[in-house]
Design a protein around this motif. Structure first.
Motif, mmCIF file in Angstrom:
data_model
loop_
_atom_site.group_PDB
_atom_site.id
_atom_site.type_symbol
_atom_site.label_atom_id
_atom_site.label_comp_id
_atom_site.label_asym_id
_atom_site.label_seq_id
_atom_site.Cartn_x
_atom_site.Cartn_y
_atom_site.Cartn_z
ATOM 1 N N ILE A 158 0.856 -1.184 0.000
ATOM 2 C CA ILE A 158 0.000 0.000 0.000
ATOM 3 C C ILE A 158 0.891 1.232 0.000
ATOM 4 O O ILE A 158 1.788 1.363 0.850
ATOM 5 C CB ILE A 158 -0.932 0.004 1.227
ATOM 6 C CG1 ILE A 158 -1.865 -1.205 1.169
ATOM 7 C CG2 ILE A 158 -1.740 1.290 1.290
ATOM 8 C CD1 ILE A 158 -2.711 -1.369 2.407
ATOM 9 N N TYR A 159 0.652 2.140 -0.943
ATOM 10 C CA TYR A 159 1.423 3.371 -1.081
ATOM 11 C C TYR A 159 0.533 4.552 -0.712
ATOM 12 O O TYR A 159 -0.651 4.591 -1.066
ATOM 13 C CB TYR A 159 1.955 3.529 -2.504
ATOM 14 C CG TYR A 159 2.998 2.497 -2.875
ATOM 15 C CD1 TYR A 159 4.350 2.766 -2.705
ATOM 16 C CD2 TYR A 159 2.624 1.249 -3.377
ATOM 17 C CE1 TYR A 159 5.314 1.816 -3.028
ATOM 18 C CE2 TYR A 159 3.577 0.299 -3.708
ATOM 19 C CZ TYR A 159 4.920 0.588 -3.523
ATOM 20 O OH TYR A 159 5.867 -0.345 -3.836
ATOM 21 N N LEU A 160 1.114 5.514 0.004
ATOM 22 C CA LEU A 160 0.385 6.699 0.455
ATOM 23 C C LEU A 160 1.009 7.943 -0.159
ATOM 24 O O LEU A 160 2.243 8.083 -0.177
ATOM 25 C CB LEU A 160 0.438 6.817 1.988
ATOM 26 C CG LEU A 160 -0.010 5.601 2.793
ATOM 27 C CD1 LEU A 160 0.216 5.855 4.284
ATOM 28 C CD2 LEU A 160 -1.466 5.294 2.532
ATOM 29 N N LEU A 161 0.154 8.833 -0.666
ATOM 30 C CA LEU A 161 0.613 10.104 -1.202
ATOM 31 C C LEU A 161 -0.112 11.227 -0.464
ATOM 32 O O LEU A 161 -1.301 11.482 -0.716
ATOM 33 C CB LEU A 161 0.341 10.208 -2.704
ATOM 34 C CG LEU A 161 0.712 11.555 -3.343
ATOM 35 C CD1 LEU A 161 2.205 11.832 -3.191
ATOM 36 C CD2 LEU A 161 0.308 11.588 -4.812
ATOM 37 N N PRO A 162 0.547 11.909 0.498
ATOM 38 C CA PRO A 162 -0.123 12.998 1.219
ATOM 39 C C PRO A 162 -0.519 14.131 0.270
ATOM 40 O O PRO A 162 0.215 14.472 -0.657
ATOM 41 C CB PRO A 162 0.946 13.459 2.221
ATOM 42 C CG PRO A 162 1.904 12.314 2.329
ATOM 43 C CD PRO A 162 1.911 11.668 0.985
#
Length: 756
Positions: A246-250
């Motif tokens: 899972i990748y998160l991009l703020p």
């Protein structure tokens, strides 16, 4: 065979040494580690084979020290275990990571990897089938490679190697995206450095990252970061062995689609309604708060109530721009739970029409605290009133019943006036019982706590309760066989149960069953109910359940209020449940009510279990006892009482028993009499609450000259109201009003005997 091994071992060993030499000139760290590891495995294999063929019969290898010395030179962590995984030897690199409690290779793996015990078991199964096994698992700062080889003598050779990201990769020009590796159950197996910087700490599950969300949204969602909630775009990819990455991009601003902010993603509950109150739009937060299925025809009045006027008029006023404040507290229309929301309306002009944006916030806790405060203030005010009224009534009843006792001494049963005097005495006692109920409600009655076994008490009380309920109603009692004891006033507790059973009987005019059930409870976490929090601990529960008419929900909050009753006029005083409430609360317990109209009502009492701790010794309280009129005494009594009728009765009663009485109407008068005449006093009898100097104050001053004179305090208030003062005065006891002639004379005589 041994000779063949010796001929071929030399070139193989030389090849391994050559690999070691080449590794010294290789610049890449990963390739260098691989060459050294390969050479180490070759050399170790040769030594193991050498041990196998050179091992003497019935003994151990004489070359084992050589093996240990060679393994100790390796930089990787290497461990030898037996077939059960018990550590036999660890090289220098492995010893640096071992703990004192590490006895098996599973102990080592559990500290180094998620599901370390399962990892060891999988590798052992592979080694058993193929002779060796290898697996790489993610770690906080890289990955851990674990290899195992099964040796001919049944021992296992383990190699632990940690790989870190290369310096070139970690120091690249562009920062890496925060990435999580997640297992099938939602457990986070790995977090890269960027994810740890974003989230602030090592998270264990997806719930720690996304809060209460049941899944990972495909678009933007709120993430619990080190700085609070932050919106992130989320991307998810399948990995091996059922894992997910899972990748998160703020994102610094709300997600925009087609030029508009996503209304559904805003973390504030929002509704868009037209002038008529029809709900046009509702974002996800609002739908969760309202917990309702919205349709195209849903009106705001279908969701909320409690404004006190038409919601349509309120909306029309806000839509037209009239009035500057459009915030109201409303209640959700829900049968499951009571929820309050604060609704603020904001006008939005769209062309020729105007609509409203309603901002909703959950105000349930605020309204609950407000209601609790109002109820507390109301009950406190009524309690103070009840306590004051009870005090004055007790003075009047003391004078009435006391003078009645004096008259009864001059009339025998054959006298025509004897029956009238008995009626006066009995009704005075009934009035005293009613005043006791007022004091019970205000939690100012006198309790005499003792250790009570409810099983025995209820068994004794059942006979009386069966007579109270009558023939149409059956009473059943079920006791917990291991019920703990409680500390309570047994007489008052029986009064509570009698009140509850009588109420249950009156709720079933056609008959039915009343069930009384006791059980022990062990709360491992606080229980919140009816705006009350019951702390953790052991409790004893008593429930009284009937099959009566039930109580409507809107009246449940009023049943404990004094003088409130659902019975017809003349059938009840409205003090039964308020008395029960006061007694339970003063005992340190809790009382709750559940009721369904047409099905019945259940009252639940909870008392702290008595665990055998040391209790403070109770302050001496004068017990009433009957006296024969012919008994006489001698002694000097100083009587201090501001109520003239009470003082007159007490003086006559004591003189009739042979005591000499010195009267005073106040504490000041008593001190003046003692200072001027210095009389010999055998006992002080004084009221507690008086104008000017109160009872305990003047007694403490008089003790300077009369240090050993015992004291009897009398009061229409409860003993607890001045128990601290009384505790500091030695040789003191308490006599509650109203008291009879026998009560007074027996109390005084018992004190006079102590001085002689």
């Amino acid at each position: 065979m041994a000779t063949l091994f010796q001929r071929r071992a030399l070139p193989i060993g030389l090849a391994a040494l050559a690999l070691l030499g080449v590794s010294a000139f290789v610049p890449q760290p990963l390739l260098q580690i691989s060459l050294i590891g390969t050479a180490a495995v070759i050399i170790l294999g040769l030594l193991v084979l050498r041990l196998r063929y050179a091992k003497p019969a019935g003994g151990t290898s004489s070359n084992l020290p050589i093996v240990k010395a060679l393994v100790d030179q390796e930089k990787s962590e290497q461990i030898l275990t037996n077939s059960d995984g018990v550590i036999l030897y660890a090289n220098i690199a492995a010893q640096a990571h071992l703990k004192q409690r590490d006895k098996t290779v599973s102990d080592v793996a559990k500290r180094r990897a998620v599901d370390g015990e399962g990892l060891v078991q999988r590798l052992l199964d592979l080694a058993g089938d193929t002779g060796q096994g290898q697996e790489t698992v993610p770690q906080r700062d890289g990955s851990l490679s674990v290899r195992v080889s099964r040796l001919p003598d049944g021992t296992n050779h383990w190699i632990f190697e940690t790989f870190h990201p290369s310096a070139e990769h970690s120091q690249g020009a562009s920062p890496r995206l925060p990435m999580l590796t997640v297992g099938r159950s939602g457990t986070i197996l790995f977090m890269n450095a960027a994810a740890r910087n974003l989230l602030g700490e090592r998270k264990k599950t997806l719930g720690d990252v996304f809060g209460d969300w049941s899944g990972i949204p495909s678009e933007a969602t709120m993430v619990l970061t080190a700085k609070g909630e932050q919106q992130c775009l989320v991307a998810e990819f399948e990995a091996t062995a059922g894992r997910r990455e899972i990748y998160l991009l703020p994102t610094e601003v709300p997600v925009v689609r087609e030029g508009a902010v996503l209304f559904d993603e805003l973390p504030v509950a929002l509704l868009k309604v037209d002038r008529d109150g029809k709900v046009i739009m509702a974002n996800r937060t609002a739908r969760g708060l309202l917990d309702s299925q919205l349709t195209d025809d849903t009106l705001l009045s279908d969701l909320l109530e409690g404004l006190g006027r038409s919601i349509a008029d309120w909306l029309a006023e806000a839509a037209s721009g009239r009035g500057g404040h459009h915030s109201e507290f409303l209640r959700l229309k829900s049968d499951e739970k009571e929820t309050f929301v604060q609704v603020s309306l904001n006008r939005v002009v769209e062309g020729d029409t105007s609509s409203l944006i309603a901002v909703l916030s959950d105000a349930t806790e605020l309204k609950s605290l407000e209601a609790q405060f109002v109820q507390s203030q109301k009950m406190q005010a009524i309690g103070q009133l009840a306590g004051g009224v009870a005090h004055d009534f007790n003075n009047l009843l003391t004078a009435i019943s006391g003078h009645c006792d004096l008259l009864l001494l001059r009339h025998d049963q054959g006298d025509p006036d004897f029956a009238d005097l008995i009626q006066i005495n009995q009704n005075a006692n009934r009035a005293a019982a009613l005043v006791g109920q007022l004091l019970a409600f205000s939690r100012k009655q006198n309790l005499r706590p003792e250790i009570v076994d409810l099983r025995n008490s209820l068994a004794d009380l059942t006979h009386l309760l069966n007579r109270l309920v009558g023939e149409k109603i059956s009473l059943s009692l079920s006791n917990d066989p291991v019920l703990p004891a409680i500390r309570a006033d047994k007489r008052q507790l029986e009064q509570v149960l009698m009140n509850l059973v009588v109420n249950a009987r009156d709720a079933m005019p056609s008959g039915g069953e009343i069930r009384v059930v006791t059980e022990g409870l062990d709360l491992i976490e606080p229980m919140e109910r009816d705006r009350v929090v019951v702390p953790v601990g052991k409790y004893v529960s008593i429930s009284v359940t009937d099959q009566g008419m039930g109580i409507p929900q809107d009246k449940l909050q009023k049943v404990f209020e004094p003088f409130y009753t659902t019975k017809k006029t003349g059938e009840g005083t409205g003090l039964g449940l308020s008395t029960a409430y006061g007694i339970v609360k003063q005992t340190g317990g809790y009382i709750f009510i559940d009721s369904t109209v047409g099905e019945g009502t259940r009252f639940s009492l909870m008392f702290p279990a008595y665990l055998g701790e040391g209790e403070a010794a109770p302050v001496e309280t004068v017990q009433s006892a009957a006296m024969e009129p012919s008994v006489s005494h001698s002694g000097v009594v100083m009587l201090v009482e501001d109520e003239a009728p009470v003082r007159s009765f007490a003086t006559r009663a004591l003189k009739m028993r042979g005591f000499t009485v010195l009267e005073a109407s106040s504490g000041e008068e008593a001190l003046e009499l003692l200072e001027s005449d210095h009389p010999k006093i055998d006992v002080f009898v004084t009221d507690v609450i008086m104008p000017g100097i109160d009872g305990p104050t003047w007694v403490r001053q008089a003790r300077g000259s009369y240090p050993d004179v015992p004291v009897i305090f009398v009061s229409g208030y409860a003993e607890d109201s001045f128990s601290d003062d009384q505790a500091r005065i030695t040789h003191s006891s308490f006599l509650p009003k109203p008291f009879s002639l026998s009560d007074l004379t027996e109390a005084v005589s018992s004190k006079v005997k102590l001085t002689k």
